[in-house]
Write an enzyme that holds these catalytic residues in place. Sequence first.
Site, PDB file in Angstrom:
ATOM      1  N   THR A  93      10.012   0.511  -6.070  1.00 17.66           N
ATOM      2  CA  THR A  93       9.003   1.559  -5.914  1.00 17.66           C
ATOM      3  C   THR A  93       7.795   0.995  -5.177  1.00 17.66           C
ATOM      4  OG1 THR A  93       8.043   1.041  -8.054  1.00 17.66           O
ATOM      5  CG2 THR A  93       9.736   2.760  -7.996  1.00 17.66           C
ATOM      6  N   TYR A  94       6.854   1.876  -4.858  1.00 19.02           N
ATOM      7  CA  TYR A  94       5.689   1.523  -4.038  1.00 19.02           C
ATOM      8  C   TYR A  94       4.992   0.262  -4.553  1.00 19.02           C
ATOM      9  CZ  TYR A  94       1.497   2.134  -1.286  1.00 19.02           C
ATOM     10  OH  TYR A  94       0.474   1.935  -0.409  1.00 19.02           O
TER      11      TYR A  94
END
Length: 421
Positions: A17-18
């Site tokens: 994820t980010y």
Amino acid sequence: KQTLDYAQQLYEKKLLTYPRTDSQYLTEDMGQTAQHLVSDLLGLLPFAQGLDLTPEVGRILNSKKVSDHHAIIPTAEFAKQGFTGLAESECKLMNLVCSKLLCAVAAPHEYETVTAVFSCAGNEFAAKGKTVLVPGWKEIDQRFRSTLKADTEEEVLNTLPELAEGQSFSVMANVSEHFTSPPKAYTEDTLLSAMERAGAEDMPEDKVNCSAGAREGGLGQAERKGLGTPATRAAILEKLVQMGFVQRKGKQLVPTKDGINLAVVLPESLTSPVLTAEWENRLTEIAKGNADPDEFMAEIEAQVRQLVKTYSCISADKQNLFQSERVVIGKCPRCGENVYEGKKNFYCGNRGCQFVMWKNDRFFEQRKKAFTPKIAAALLKNGKAKVKGLYSEKTGKTYDATVLLADTGGKYVNYRVERKE
Ligand SMILES: [Zn+2]
């Protein structure tokens, strides 16, 4: 920076994820996702084989502690695909992220500590012992660590023998002498985490706990303190190295002479992390509509105006800090002080003395010869210098000769070629 680059690659491959986030939590609607993810990972990760884990996902869900992006976790895509096709460095990073997630949802590590106090000849001595009751997340952490070659250090457990109150022991005592060593220079690692924590101690307690944003629970921890963001910190260090303020010595980051001088000369308000923290605070308030951006800019403008006014002239002492080491060429023939090399000349260090030899003196320019420090040194030492390759306008040829320093004490120093006997 390298690590962030790897994380970015994995993010672009939709496996992570980010990565540019400060949060350590997931939002409350992610419980199911996390539950599935953890059970998939248990089957996937080599170091988690046979692990008995009842994930307590609730502990990592807290929407209030997630601002823009939640904590870094592997994606469902990664759970499906696994490590196939990943470079070694990417595998390592994925392993690290996975192990953190598993640790976070594992049971707490429980242990019992015993402190025994002994009195001996009127002095009290204490010993501490620790017994692990439930290994909890530490078991996962240790399994993960044992997959790393570099980090095989095992935590040494101090276990005390069975003791009862009132027991007596006979002891052997001796005196030994030890010295403390000064703290080590920062490494990239320790400096990055120091930047993350910077200013925490300097911030007044009420600001940390009771600022408007914090009361609403919307202010992320890192927004109140620290220098830079996860995305920029590594680049800030890189810039300091490039500009010559910090030097790499092995793993250590050491300030250069210029770096130390810069820190000495700058006003304290600019070197303190409190300023950054205050600005971050205000920006957060502006983002929420609680503060006026124009007012903020006006304050900054006034502040800059004040700084420029106060510091537009630095004292001569401080300016001298930044002069490069002056190179002594020789002794002044007029006053005996040191003569230094300047950009365009060789000058006497005594301000009252006018002695100066210009590098672009007509004598040397006409003879198409560079007036080098070596020639200058010989002239100062012996009053003459042997110079090769002087150009003669008359013959169009070059010749070797001895150049004499013919100083008459005037504004300009004269030179002449020694006549052949
Ligand atoms: Zn002089």
